[in-house]
Design a protein around this motif. Structure first.
Motif, PDB file in Angstrom:
ATOM      1  N   PRO A   1     -18.980  -2.928-126.470  1.00  0.00           N
ATOM      2  CA  PRO A   1     -19.325  -2.182-125.427  1.00  0.00           C
ATOM      3  C   PRO A   1     -21.081  -2.163-124.741  1.00  0.00           C
ATOM      4  O   PRO A   1     -21.335  -1.411-124.006  1.00  0.00           O
ATOM      5  CB  PRO A   1     -19.110  -0.663-125.869  1.00  0.00           C
ATOM      6  N   ALA A   2     -21.660  -2.981-125.694  1.00  0.00           N
ATOM      7  CA  ALA A   2     -23.065  -3.012-125.222  1.00  0.00           C
ATOM      8  C   ALA A   2     -23.244  -3.586-123.777  1.00  0.00           C
ATOM      9  O   ALA A   2     -22.626  -4.442-123.451  1.00  0.00           O
ATOM     10  CB  ALA A   2     -23.875  -4.006-126.273  1.00  0.00           C
ATOM     11  N   ARG A   3     -24.450  -2.991-123.515  1.00  0.00           N
ATOM     12  CA  ARG A   3     -24.618  -3.354-121.822  1.00  0.00           C
ATOM     13  C   ARG A   3     -25.712  -4.400-121.965  1.00  0.00           C
ATOM     14  O   ARG A   3     -26.780  -4.458-122.003  1.00  0.00           O
ATOM     15  CB  ARG A   3     -25.251  -1.996-121.007  1.00  0.00           C
ATOM     16  N   MET A   4     -25.089  -5.449-121.400  1.00  0.00           N
ATOM     17  CA  MET A   4     -25.703  -6.886-121.610  1.00  0.00           C
ATOM     18  C   MET A   4     -26.269  -7.203-119.948  1.00  0.00           C
ATOM     19  O   MET A   4     -25.412  -7.430-119.087  1.00  0.00           O
ATOM     20  CB  MET A   4     -25.192  -7.918-122.079  1.00  0.00           C
TER      21      MET A   4
ATOM     22  N   ALA B   1     -15.003  -6.065-112.442  1.00  0.00           N
ATOM     23  CA  ALA B   1     -14.316  -6.363-113.788  1.00  0.00           C
ATOM     24  C   ALA B   1     -15.496  -6.712-114.833  1.00  0.00           C
ATOM     25  O   ALA B   1     -15.783  -6.163-116.032  1.00  0.00           O
ATOM     26  CB  ALA B   1     -13.543  -7.619-113.891  1.00  0.00           C
ATOM     27  N   LEU B   2     -16.500  -7.450-114.264  1.00  0.00           N
ATOM     28  CA  LEU B   2     -17.694  -7.626-115.339  1.00  0.00           C
ATOM     29  C   LEU B   2     -18.299  -6.367-115.692  1.00  0.00           C
ATOM     30  O   LEU B   2     -18.757  -6.110-116.684  1.00  0.00           O
ATOM     31  CB  LEU B   2     -18.699  -8.695-114.540  1.00  0.00           C
ATOM     32  N   ASP B   3     -18.501  -5.584-114.689  1.00  0.00           N
ATOM     33  CA  ASP B   3     -19.266  -4.239-114.909  1.00  0.00           C
ATOM     34  C   ASP B   3     -18.379  -3.535-115.892  1.00  0.00           C
ATOM     35  O   ASP B   3     -19.030  -2.923-116.858  1.00  0.00           O
ATOM     36  CB  ASP B   3     -19.340  -3.469-113.555  1.00  0.00           C
ATOM     37  N   GLY B   4     -17.074  -3.388-115.689  1.00  0.00           N
ATOM     38  CA  GLY B   4     -16.347  -2.711-116.717  1.00  0.00           C
ATOM     39  C   GLY B   4     -16.298  -3.249-118.339  1.00  0.00           C
ATOM     40  O   GLY B   4     -15.969  -2.634-119.202  1.00  0.00           O
ATOM     41  N   GLU B   5     -16.840  -4.636-118.273  1.00  0.00           N
ATOM     42  CA  GLU B   5     -16.737  -5.402-119.482  1.00  0.00           C
ATOM     43  C   GLU B   5     -17.889  -5.240-120.287  1.00  0.00           C
ATOM     44  O   GLU B   5     -18.224  -5.605-121.228  1.00  0.00           O
ATOM     45  CB  GLU B   5     -16.328  -6.926-119.464  1.00  0.00           C
TER      46      GLU B   5
ATOM     47  N   GLY C   1     -14.638 -14.212-123.282  1.00  0.00           N
ATOM     48  CA  GLY C   1     -14.810 -14.299-124.776  1.00  0.00           C
ATOM     49  C   GLY C   1     -16.225 -13.384-125.136  1.00  0.00           C
ATOM     50  O   GLY C   1     -16.092 -12.963-126.099  1.00  0.00           O
ATOM     51  N   LEU C   2     -17.072 -13.703-124.480  1.00  0.00           N
ATOM     52  CA  LEU C   2     -18.460 -13.159-124.627  1.00  0.00           C
ATOM     53  C   LEU C   2     -18.437 -11.826-124.757  1.00  0.00           C
ATOM     54  O   LEU C   2     -19.044 -10.976-125.518  1.00  0.00           O
ATOM     55  CB  LEU C   2     -19.626 -13.838-123.652  1.00  0.00           C
ATOM     56  N   ALA C   3     -17.714 -11.156-123.644  1.00  0.00           N
ATOM     57  CA  ALA C   3     -17.572  -9.597-123.582  1.00  0.00           C
ATOM     58  C   ALA C   3     -16.857  -9.129-124.775  1.00  0.00           C
ATOM     59  O   ALA C   3     -17.439  -8.263-125.455  1.00  0.00           O
ATOM     60  CB  ALA C   3     -16.754  -9.203-122.096  1.00  0.00           C
ATOM     61  N   ARG C   4     -15.935  -9.830-125.352  1.00  0.00           N
ATOM     62  CA  ARG C   4     -15.149  -9.349-126.449  1.00  0.00           C
ATOM     63  C   ARG C   4     -15.827  -9.358-127.763  1.00  0.00           C
ATOM     64  O   ARG C   4     -16.199  -8.576-128.464  1.00  0.00           O
ATOM     65  CB  ARG C   4     -13.955 -10.353-126.795  1.00  0.00           C
ATOM     66  N   ARG C   5     -16.808 -10.322-128.009  1.00  0.00           N
ATOM     67  CA  ARG C   5     -17.847 -10.588-128.821  1.00  0.00           C
ATOM     68  C   ARG C   5     -19.028  -9.290-128.821  1.00  0.00           C
ATOM     69  O   ARG C   5     -19.308  -8.966-129.833  1.00  0.00           O
ATOM     70  CB  ARG C   5     -18.455 -12.008-129.042  1.00  0.00           C
ATOM     71  N   LEU C   6     -19.469  -9.156-127.386  1.00  0.00           N
ATOM     72  CA  LEU C   6     -20.490  -8.150-127.271  1.00  0.00           C
ATOM     73  C   LEU C   6     -19.922  -6.781-127.732  1.00  0.00           C
ATOM     74  O   LEU C   6     -20.861  -5.810-127.911  1.00  0.00           O
ATOM     75  CB  LEU C   6     -21.192  -8.249-126.151  1.00  0.00           C
TER      76      LEU C   6
END
Length: 352
Positions: free
Chosen positions: A149-152, A183-187, A142-147
């Motif tokens: 494409p920004a690199r967090m 997957a996390l890198d891709g998100e 859910g955090l990835a969807r909210r953020l």
């Protein structure tokens, strides 16, 4: 350390008892203020009353469609689930920085609660994972969807990717969801893998790295908790990826935030004190993993040790367990405070 990737290798590589001062002490910069907002916890209690340390959300923090009510709406609270997530905001002088520590169990609880509390998740400046268990990392979706494409940046121990399962006698083994770095890198997460202590936020936030195991009573996970070595499943008692977040509140002492506290609450506090050279524990918040028959014998010595440390604030959450909650509340009545989704704890340095 444990480059062979095996559980046996991890056991050999885990830090051993080390007395005295740290060989390479951490120069942790004191901060003027720290606020820990619990975004996800096992409990949501809408009737908790705030005080000078704790800010509690109102009885209703949002609304939802509900046709059975007049007007078609009803009031809603916050999501509670078997998981943990906290927003950590530190201020040093005019500079304020906010980190997200863990993300809860489900993909949506973190985002739902943040929205209802008015927390802008796009404003966080980094993510820290206490360890790889899925009840601390499920909200990353859910955090990835909210953020977007920004690199967090996200700090994580390299063994957070370990395959794990619960193998209870008489039942089929239950493999736990395993994080995927690809997957996390891709998100959009920029992964920073660290075994050693890490200084974040211009040196004012410490991530402990692997924790020294120095107590005689904190024995780790039961035999049912297993990890895949690459060839076999073996008992994984240590959860070596377990890390805690530490802040030095000027004039008060250390503020320690745990996810599950798999390394043991007392081990973690000792490790933080030794690394920083700061003897005083001001506050301990987060999961202490003292629930269930395997851990209940650890409650007594843990409570005794924490009582001797005399913290000003103790907020046990998540996996602490009700027996430990009661024991801590009885032993530390002035320090203990009930944790709950949505509660915020603000700690301030004394006036100069």
């Amino acid at each position: 350390m444990c480059d062979d990737g095996s559980v046996a290798g991890a056991a050999q590589a885990v830090p051993r008892q080390a007395l005295g001062e740290a060989v390479d002490p951490i120069a942790l910069e004191p901060v003027d203020e720290v606020e820990v907002t619990t975004l996800v916890d096992n409990v949501y209690d809408a009737l908790l009353v705030g005080d000078e340390r704790a800010r509690r959300p109102g009885f209703t923090v949002g609304s939802a469609d509900a046709p059975q009510f007049e007007g078609g709406r009803t009031a809603v609270g916050l999501v509670a689930e078997h998981g943990f997530a906290a927003l950590v905001t530190v201020r040093r002088g005019p500079t304020t920085t906010t980190l997200l520590f863990d993300t809860g169990l489900s993909p949506d609880a973190l985002v739902v609660n943040a929205d209802r509390l008015g927390v802008d998740l796009t404003a966080i400046q980094g993510v820290v994972l206490s360890h790889g268990h899925f009840d601390h990392a499920g909200g990353l979706a859910g955090l990835a969807r909210r953020l977007g494409p920004a690199r967090m940046p996200m700090v994580v121990h390299p063994r957070a990717w370990t395959r794990r399962r619960l193998s209870v006698p008489g039942r089929e083994p239950d493999e736990l969801p395993t994080l995927s770095p690809r997957a996390l890198d891709g998100e959009g997460f920029a992964l920073l893998e660290r075994r050693e202590p890490s200084l974040l936020v211009d040196g004012s936030v410490l991530l402990t790295g692997e924790v020294d195991r120095t107590t005689e009573f904190e024995r780790g996970m039961p035999p049912a908790h297993q990890a895949w070595t690459g060839t076999a499943w073996e008992h994984d008692p240590l959860v070596v990826d377990d890390q805690a977040l530490v802040v030095h509140l000027r004039g008060r002492g250390l503020v320690v935030l745990t996810g599950c506290g798999h390394a043991g609450a007392v081990n973690i506090v000792r490790h933080a004190r030794r690394l920083t050279g700061v003897p005083r524990l001001h506050a301990l918040l987060g999961g202490l993993h003292l629930g269930g028959p395997w851990f209940e014998p650890v409650i007594g010595p843990t409570v005794t040790a924490l009582t001797e440390l005399d913290p000003a604030l103790v907020v046990p959450g998540h996996c602490t367990g009700w027996r430990a909650q009661h024991a801590l509340a009885a032993a530390l009545p002035g320090a203990w405070s009930q944790g709950s989704s949505g509660s915020a704890f603000r700690l301030v340095a004394p006036a100069a």
